[in-house]
Scaffold this active site. Sequence first.
Site, PDB file in Angstrom:
ATOM      1  N   LYS A 126      56.318  53.724  56.464  1.00 41.96           N
ATOM      2  CA  LYS A 126      56.550  54.180  55.086  1.00 41.96           C
ATOM      3  C   LYS A 126      58.017  54.554  54.981  1.00 41.96           C
ATOM      4  O   LYS A 126      58.639  54.923  55.975  1.00 41.96           O
ATOM      5  CB  LYS A 126      55.668  55.407  54.788  1.00 41.96           C
ATOM      6  CG  LYS A 126      55.469  55.692  53.327  1.00 41.96           C
ATOM      7  CD  LYS A 126      54.347  54.850  52.726  1.00 41.96           C
ATOM      8  CE  LYS A 126      54.290  55.020  51.226  1.00 41.96           C
ATOM      9  NZ  LYS A 126      53.089  54.386  50.656  1.00 41.96           N
ATOM     10  N   ASP A 166      55.854  51.803  46.023  1.00 45.72           N
ATOM     11  CA  ASP A 166      55.038  53.028  45.969  1.00 45.72           C
ATOM     12  C   ASP A 166      55.558  53.776  44.739  1.00 45.72           C
ATOM     13  O   ASP A 166      56.137  53.152  43.834  1.00 45.72           O
ATOM     14  CB  ASP A 166      55.197  53.849  47.264  1.00 45.72           C
ATOM     15  CG  ASP A 166      54.192  55.001  47.377  1.00 45.72           C
ATOM     16  OD1 ASP A 166      53.017  54.737  47.670  1.00 45.72           O
ATOM     17  OD2 ASP A 166      54.570  56.167  47.147  1.00 45.72           O
TER      18      ASP A 166
HETATM   19  P1  NDP Z   1      53.957  54.943  40.040  1.00 42.05           P
HETATM   20  O1  NDP Z   1      55.332  55.421  40.272  1.00 42.05           O
HETATM   21  O2  NDP Z   1      53.738  53.621  39.408  1.00 42.05           O
HETATM   22  O3  NDP Z   1      53.134  56.015  39.196  1.00 42.05           O
HETATM   23  C1  NDP Z   1      53.005  57.324  39.649  1.00 42.05           C
HETATM   24  C2  NDP Z   1      52.316  58.130  38.565  1.00 42.05           C
HETATM   25  O4  NDP Z   1      52.012  59.431  39.071  1.00 42.05           O
HETATM   26  C3  NDP Z   1      53.196  58.352  37.350  1.00 42.05           C
HETATM   27  O5  NDP Z   1      52.370  58.465  36.232  1.00 42.05           O
HETATM   28  C4  NDP Z   1      53.873  59.676  37.675  1.00 42.05           C
HETATM   29  O6  NDP Z   1      54.327  60.392  36.543  1.00 42.05           O
HETATM   30  C5  NDP Z   1      52.760  60.427  38.351  1.00 42.05           C
HETATM   31  N1  NDP Z   1      53.318  61.399  39.305  1.00 42.05           N
HETATM   32  C6  NDP Z   1      54.160  61.133  40.324  1.00 42.05           C
HETATM   33  N2  NDP Z   1      54.488  62.272  40.973  1.00 42.05           N
HETATM   34  C7  NDP Z   1      53.816  63.242  40.325  1.00 42.05           C
HETATM   35  C8  NDP Z   1      53.735  64.643  40.523  1.00 42.05           C
HETATM   36  N3  NDP Z   1      54.396  65.246  41.519  1.00 42.05           N
HETATM   37  N4  NDP Z   1      52.943  65.333  39.662  1.00 42.05           N
HETATM   38  C9  NDP Z   1      52.259  64.718  38.658  1.00 42.05           C
HETATM   39  N5  NDP Z   1      52.315  63.401  38.438  1.00 42.05           N
HETATM   40  C10 NDP Z   1      53.074  62.675  39.266  1.00 42.05           C
HETATM   41  O7  NDP Z   1      53.244  55.009  41.482  1.00 42.05           O
HETATM   42  P2  NDP Z   1      51.920  54.283  41.976  1.00 42.05           P
HETATM   43  O8  NDP Z   1      50.955  54.172  40.862  1.00 42.05           O
HETATM   44  O9  NDP Z   1      52.325  53.089  42.731  1.00 42.05           O
HETATM   45  O10 NDP Z   1      51.374  55.331  43.056  1.00 42.05           O
HETATM   46  C11 NDP Z   1      50.463  56.383  42.718  1.00 42.05           C
HETATM   47  C12 NDP Z   1      49.781  56.882  43.981  1.00 42.05           C
HETATM   48  O11 NDP Z   1      49.077  55.799  44.601  1.00 42.05           O
HETATM   49  C13 NDP Z   1      50.709  57.429  45.072  1.00 42.05           C
HETATM   50  O12 NDP Z   1      50.040  58.462  45.773  1.00 42.05           O
HETATM   51  C14 NDP Z   1      50.894  56.231  45.992  1.00 42.05           C
HETATM   52  O13 NDP Z   1      51.277  56.619  47.314  1.00 42.05           O
HETATM   53  C15 NDP Z   1      49.484  55.665  45.968  1.00 42.05           C
HETATM   54  N6  NDP Z   1      49.357  54.262  46.365  1.00 42.05           N
HETATM   55  C16 NDP Z   1      50.053  53.284  45.713  1.00 42.05           C
HETATM   56  C17 NDP Z   1      49.901  51.971  46.088  1.00 42.05           C
HETATM   57  C18 NDP Z   1      50.542  50.841  45.345  1.00 42.05           C
HETATM   58  O14 NDP Z   1      50.200  49.686  45.637  1.00 42.05           O
HETATM   59  N7  NDP Z   1      51.412  51.091  44.400  1.00 42.05           N
HETATM   60  C19 NDP Z   1      49.058  51.606  47.265  1.00 42.05           C
HETATM   61  C20 NDP Z   1      48.294  52.698  47.798  1.00 42.05           C
HETATM   62  C21 NDP Z   1      48.478  53.975  47.373  1.00 42.05           C
HETATM   63  P3  NDP Z   1      55.873  60.251  36.081  1.00 42.05           P
HETATM   64  O15 NDP Z   1      55.972  58.909  35.444  1.00 42.05           O
HETATM   65  O16 NDP Z   1      56.097  61.387  35.157  1.00 42.05           O
HETATM   66  O17 NDP Z   1      56.687  60.372  37.332  1.00 42.05           O
END
Ligand code: NDP
Length: 453
Positions: A126, A166
Amino acid sequence: MSPYVSELMAAVKAKNPAEPEFHQAVQEVAESLTAVLDQHPEFREAKILERMIEPERVIMFRVPWRDDAGTLQVNRGFRVQMNSAIGPYKGGLRFHPSVNLGILKFLAFEQVFKNALTTLPMGGGKGGADFDPKGRTDSEVMRFCQGFMCELSRHIGPDTDVPAGDIGVGAREIGFLFGMYKKLKNEFTGVMTGKGLTWGGSVIRPEATGYGAVYFASEMLKTRKEELKGKTCLVSGSGNVAQYTVQKLISMGAKPVTLSDSAGYIFDTAGITSEKLAFVMDLKNVRRGRISDYANKFTGSVYTPLDRKADHNPLWDHKAECAFPSATQNEINERDAANLLRNGVYVVSEGANMPSTIGAVNQFLDAKILFGPGKAANAGGVATSGLEMAQNSMRISWTREEVDNRLFNIMKTIHEVCHRTSEKYGTPGNYVNGANIAGFLKVANAMMDQGVV
Ligand code: NDP
């Protein structure tokens, strides 16, 4: 906690101070492994778990770049190469101001088990940076990505380490990162996944994590002869994982009613439809706006700003049957878990990595609900990255239908393996134990075969 786990945790905390998320991830796995380690003294003797919690390599570097005003900015970049026993390091890059070594170590550690569960030959890693793409122009994001890749390119490669996206790293960032790698190496290789469709990407990769989390929930429900159709679902986040979770839920006849970002959440009692989701995708992926706009646009929906000082998140306090936490780590605490259970939620499928605290997970397990931990439930993303790597190596592209079928079958297999393993080790229905034990055994056996390296 067994004496072995207590001792291990004391050592982990002493050696890795100020890394609470890493401690949490290790503790959860170590607690699951008690029975396995009792049955396999050879793993204790060979210090397999002690080796697995020590990254094979950590790279930490500075990334200087100039913003549009000409001011010099300095960020910190990382790559944690955790374990390569079963394949090249594989795992995403996160760009978020909260990124630090402990968070990336927890994510890399979880990735090792998750990748093992996919049945594909991928080790775990990561990386990322404390850079915040939010509010930055495309040219600023490009300059940052180029600076980041100038260093990262020395440490990755299609047979060494294959990063993906991510939080904060989507199609735009992957494009800039891949472009710089190609320029530096003068090579067009499958060094990253999540690429654009016209330059080596796989169909279904953007959808895969969200779709996979829904497939996993559906498989869990099948064990009770139930389906997702007609069920009300709480979804957090509004990024990649949340968007495609909602899309798949709609297509399976479920009713998603919430979405969030770091500023607050919306509750739509009528349900989020395909048309409303299209608005969210444009809002988040193109206009890069806030989820509060949803409530301005669609009457009947309510926006609630997030109160960071509150001891619970009201998003998890609505009547529903299913929850799909899809934003970030530790977004469901013990109070939230109690609210979910009180409101009738009995399916939790973690799209995000470690979104539930240990206390919350224990409540779900005690209540014997269908709880799919992130390692298993969100493995569809990295599994489809593995399929992208396979297509790149063969220089072919599969159709949407073929990739989606493979994704579905992988999620079904992961579910079966976790279910079977939880039964075999005396905790039927405990997918946390099932995922941790099955992932561990695959990597541990490979490490035993490969000697002390
Ligand atoms: P994105 O950046 O596309 O979206 C993240 C979302 O979560 C946004 O809506 C963001 O809000 C919100 N967010 C991020 N940090 C916080 C926080 N501290 N408090 C509240 N809301 C928060 O990321 P992903 O959708 O790709 O990832 C989401 C989760 O899924 C993570 O835990 C990631 O590790 C996990 N994941 C992702 C994969 C992938 O293929 N993308 C694979 C496996 C797991 P804002 O826009 O305001 O920042």
